[in-house]
Design a protein around this motif. Structure first.
Motif, short mmCIF file in Angstrom:
data_model
loop_
_atom_site.label_atom_id
_atom_site.label_comp_id
_atom_site.label_asym_id
_atom_site.label_seq_id
_atom_site.Cartn_x
_atom_site.Cartn_y
_atom_site.Cartn_z
N ASN A 187 -10.41 7.82 1.18
CA ASN A 187 -9.76 6.86 0.50
C ASN A 187 -10.42 5.76 0.10
O ASN A 187 -10.19 5.34 -1.34
CB ASN A 187 -8.50 6.12 1.34
CG ASN A 187 -7.35 7.24 1.39
OD1 ASN A 187 -7.29 8.14 0.64
ND2 ASN A 187 -6.49 7.21 2.48
N ASN B 8 -10.46 10.20 6.70
CA ASN B 8 -9.37 10.07 5.72
C ASN B 8 -9.82 8.70 5.12
O ASN B 8 -9.58 8.43 3.95
CB ASN B 8 -8.11 10.37 6.26
CG ASN B 8 -7.71 11.79 6.32
OD1 ASN B 8 -8.47 12.31 5.80
ND2 ASN B 8 -6.48 12.13 6.96
N SER C 44 0.72 -1.35 -0.21
CA SER C 44 -0.13 0.04 -0.19
C SER C 44 0.67 1.04 -0.08
O SER C 44 0.64 2.31 -0.44
CB SER C 44 -1.08 0.21 1.27
OG SER C 44 -0.28 0.27 2.35
N SER D 27 -2.25 5.56 2.96
CA SER D 27 -1.98 5.28 1.70
C SER D 27 -2.84 3.78 1.35
O SER D 27 -3.63 3.35 2.25
CB SER D 27 -0.57 4.59 1.54
OG SER D 27 -0.31 3.67 2.64
N TYR D 28 -2.86 3.49 -0.08
CA TYR D 28 -3.53 2.41 -0.75
C TYR D 28 -2.82 2.23 -1.61
O TYR D 28 -2.28 2.63 -2.44
CB TYR D 28 -5.05 2.66 -0.70
CG TYR D 28 -5.37 3.68 -1.85
CD1 TYR D 28 -5.48 3.41 -2.83
CD2 TYR D 28 -5.56 4.81 -1.47
CE1 TYR D 28 -5.92 4.14 -4.10
CE2 TYR D 28 -5.93 5.85 -2.53
CZ TYR D 28 -6.19 5.27 -3.71
OH TYR D 28 -6.41 6.41 -4.67
N GLU E 30 -12.56 6.95 -2.93
CA GLU E 30 -11.62 7.18 -4.16
C GLU E 30 -11.32 5.78 -4.70
O GLU E 30 -11.29 5.57 -5.92
CB GLU E 30 -10.19 7.75 -3.63
CG GLU E 30 -9.58 8.51 -4.76
CD GLU E 30 -8.18 8.97 -3.91
OE1 GLU E 30 -6.96 8.82 -4.92
OE2 GLU E 30 -8.54 9.69 -3.26
N LEU F 63 -5.94 -0.92 1.63
CA LEU F 63 -6.04 0.27 2.17
C LEU F 63 -5.48 0.19 3.50
O LEU F 63 -6.06 -0.55 4.59
CB LEU F 63 -7.69 0.36 2.37
CG LEU F 63 -7.93 1.62 2.89
CD1 LEU F 63 -7.41 2.75 2.52
CD2 LEU F 63 -9.53 1.90 3.26
N THR G 122 1.46 4.19 -2.96
CA THR G 122 1.05 5.78 -2.73
C THR G 122 2.64 6.67 -3.05
O THR G 122 2.21 7.54 -3.67
CB THR G 122 1.00 6.12 -1.01
OG1 THR G 122 -0.46 5.38 -0.74
CG2 THR G 122 0.83 7.58 -0.81
N ASP H 89 -4.97 6.37 11.01
CA ASP H 89 -5.58 7.10 10.09
C ASP H 89 -6.71 7.95 10.82
O ASP H 89 -7.60 7.08 11.58
CB ASP H 89 -5.92 6.92 8.79
CG ASP H 89 -5.90 7.98 7.60
OD1 ASP H 89 -5.95 9.12 8.04
OD2 ASP H 89 -5.97 7.71 6.62
#
Length: 462
Positions: A184, A180, A17, A140-141, A187, A151, A21, A176
């Motif tokens: 993610n 957020n 992940s 990050s993912y 997204e 994820l 990113t 996180d």
């Protein structure tokens, strides 16, 4: 022309992940991302230091990069780079070593390297902070293919397991924000990804804030419930969770019809209470057995994976057999077997009762054989049941593979139209390679998630 960058990731889903990113940050700086086997201007190796094999693999990967382009810049990031930056800096071909915090700013470090000739006889440039400075969180993912995304929801660990270097490499437990994570996830959903796998060092500890703030603003159960409401994600999977942090409420929620699938991966490490105490694990075998029983009562069809270490100091033949019989009796589905390897700066290095390497290898083979037996038994228990398969994107020797919601791996003749689609099937038989063949149900979901009826409206053998 655009400069080209390639990445190689060693280790866990969390590393993948973060690599993804970091890769996007290079693309934002104008780089073109290419496969690691191709010629690139820069190669980034995200390292792991959980086992000795991961350490050795690093040098092999560096040689691969040098072979592809002897003039390229080679950077080492990740856990091994944080733990032993000076050691990596001495490896022939490495130009840049970045620690736990610096890796997320890698593009700021590389520009100067392209403007100066590479001196392969010299030592690499090192930027590595004290691990105490790794007290902030970077979300990050990773999107490995069109079907599944890893994820990251949590980083670091406050546990003091005597064999583990992860707290030294990644710092304190921190999470996180829920907002957020949900952003993610949305997204990821907008990219057409059907499944999200939650990753972290200790995701059951989710909720601890930045800068050592131990107040949980949200719990892991809060996270699970919130993610379940994100539109567009067909499946949510929990990658790995400590048994003492897997609560009944979470099991009950996963058991209900929702996006979370019936699959848990629960680290055990040893089936001996004596060794669990030496490892400084936060549970005994009775609690572990209870977690497995609770899951199976709520979801008899649930897949349960287990991490286990063999050859830990003090593991006698009798204590190893305790682990073997404990696992053999549990209704689990597969094992990830790790052979203990000594890690610098861990408490276990100083323990008595070192197990000879030959004995470690023999015990590892025994547990790997048990894993094959357990997986086969689990697959057999699922034959004749109706499941939903998410097909993956790779053509493997003329076959397309996929996974059911409860992690049974299936196969069918290659058909590109099946990629990233969900289908109801009946699991029919286990093939010679251990994968499962199936029969089609009368309907399926297309790529937009709409229900469609098959042309013949009947079962078709595959």
């Amino acid at each position: 022309m655009k400069r080209k960058v390639a990445f190689y990731t060693l280790g866990c889903k969390l590393n993948f992940s973060e690599t993804s990113t970091i890769g996007r940050s290079f693309e934002e700086e104008g780089f073109e991302r290419v496969p690691f086997t191709e010629r690139a201007d820069m190669y980034v190796i995200n390292t792991c230091s959980v086992t000795e094999n991961a350490d050795k693999k690093f040098k092999t990967v560096v040689r691969q990069a040098q072979k592809a382009n002897p003039e390229a810049v080679v950077a080492a990031i990740g856990c091994y780079a944080q733990l032993k930056p000076e050691e990596l800096a001495e490896v022939n071909g490495v130009d840049l070593v970045l620690g736990a915090t610096e890796k997320f700013n890698i593009t700021e470090y590389v520009n100067g390297l392209f403007n100066q000739p590479q001196d392969r006889s010299g030592r690499a440039e090192v930027h590595s902070c004290s691990i105490e400075e790794a007290d902030f969180y970077v979300g990050s993912y990773a999107i490995g293919d069109r079907t599944r995304a890893f994820l990251k929801v949590q980083d670091g660990c406050d546990y003091k397991c005597t064999y583990c270097t992860i707290p030294l490499a990644r710092g304190i437990s921190r999470s996180d924000t829920l907002d957020n994570v949900l952003a993610n996830a949305r997204e990821i959903a907008n990219k057409g990804i059907r499944e999200i796998v939650l990753t972290g060092v200790n995701i059951g500890d989710y909720g601890k804030g930045e800068f050592g703030n131990k107040r949980h603003e949200h719990t892991f159960l809060d996270l699970v419930k919130a993610l379940d409401t994100v539109p567009g994600i067909e499946r949510l999977r929990i990658s790995s969770i400590e048994p003492n942090l897997l609560k009944n409420e979470t099991i009950a929620f996963v058991a209900r019809p929702n996006a979370f699938v019936p699959h848990f991966h629960i680290p055990l490490q040893s089936g001996s209470d004596v060794l669990l105490k030496l490892m400084k694990r936060r549970y005994m075998t009775a609690l572990y057995r209870d977690r497995v029983q609770q899951i199976k009562e709520a979801m008899p069809h649930c897949c349960i994976g287990v991490d286990v270490i063999v050859g830990f100091p003090g593991e006698t033949d009798d204590l190893f057999l305790e682990t073997y019989h404990f696992l053999n009796e549990l209704p689990i589905s597969y094992l990830h077997v790790f052979t203990y390897s000594e890690r610098d700066n861990t408490e276990a290095v100083g323990l008595d009762g070192v197990v000879p390497q030959k004995v470690r290898n023999k015990r590892s083979k025994m547990l790997r054989a048990l894993s094959v037996k357990k997986r086969r038994a689990f697959y057999e228990s699922q034959l004749g049941t109706e499941r939903e398969v998410l097909f993956e994107s790779e053509n493997k020797a003329g076959y397309i593979h996929g996974f059911t919601e409860n992690y049974v791996k299936v196969k069918a003749p290659w058909n590109p139209q099946l990629v990233n689609t969900l289908h109801r099937v009946v699991l029919a038989q286990i093939d010679t390679d251990g994968l499962v063949r199936f029969e089609w149900m009368g309907g399926r979901k297309d790529e937009e998630g709409q229900k469609k009826t098959s042309r013949e409206g009947r079962l078709n053998s595959v």
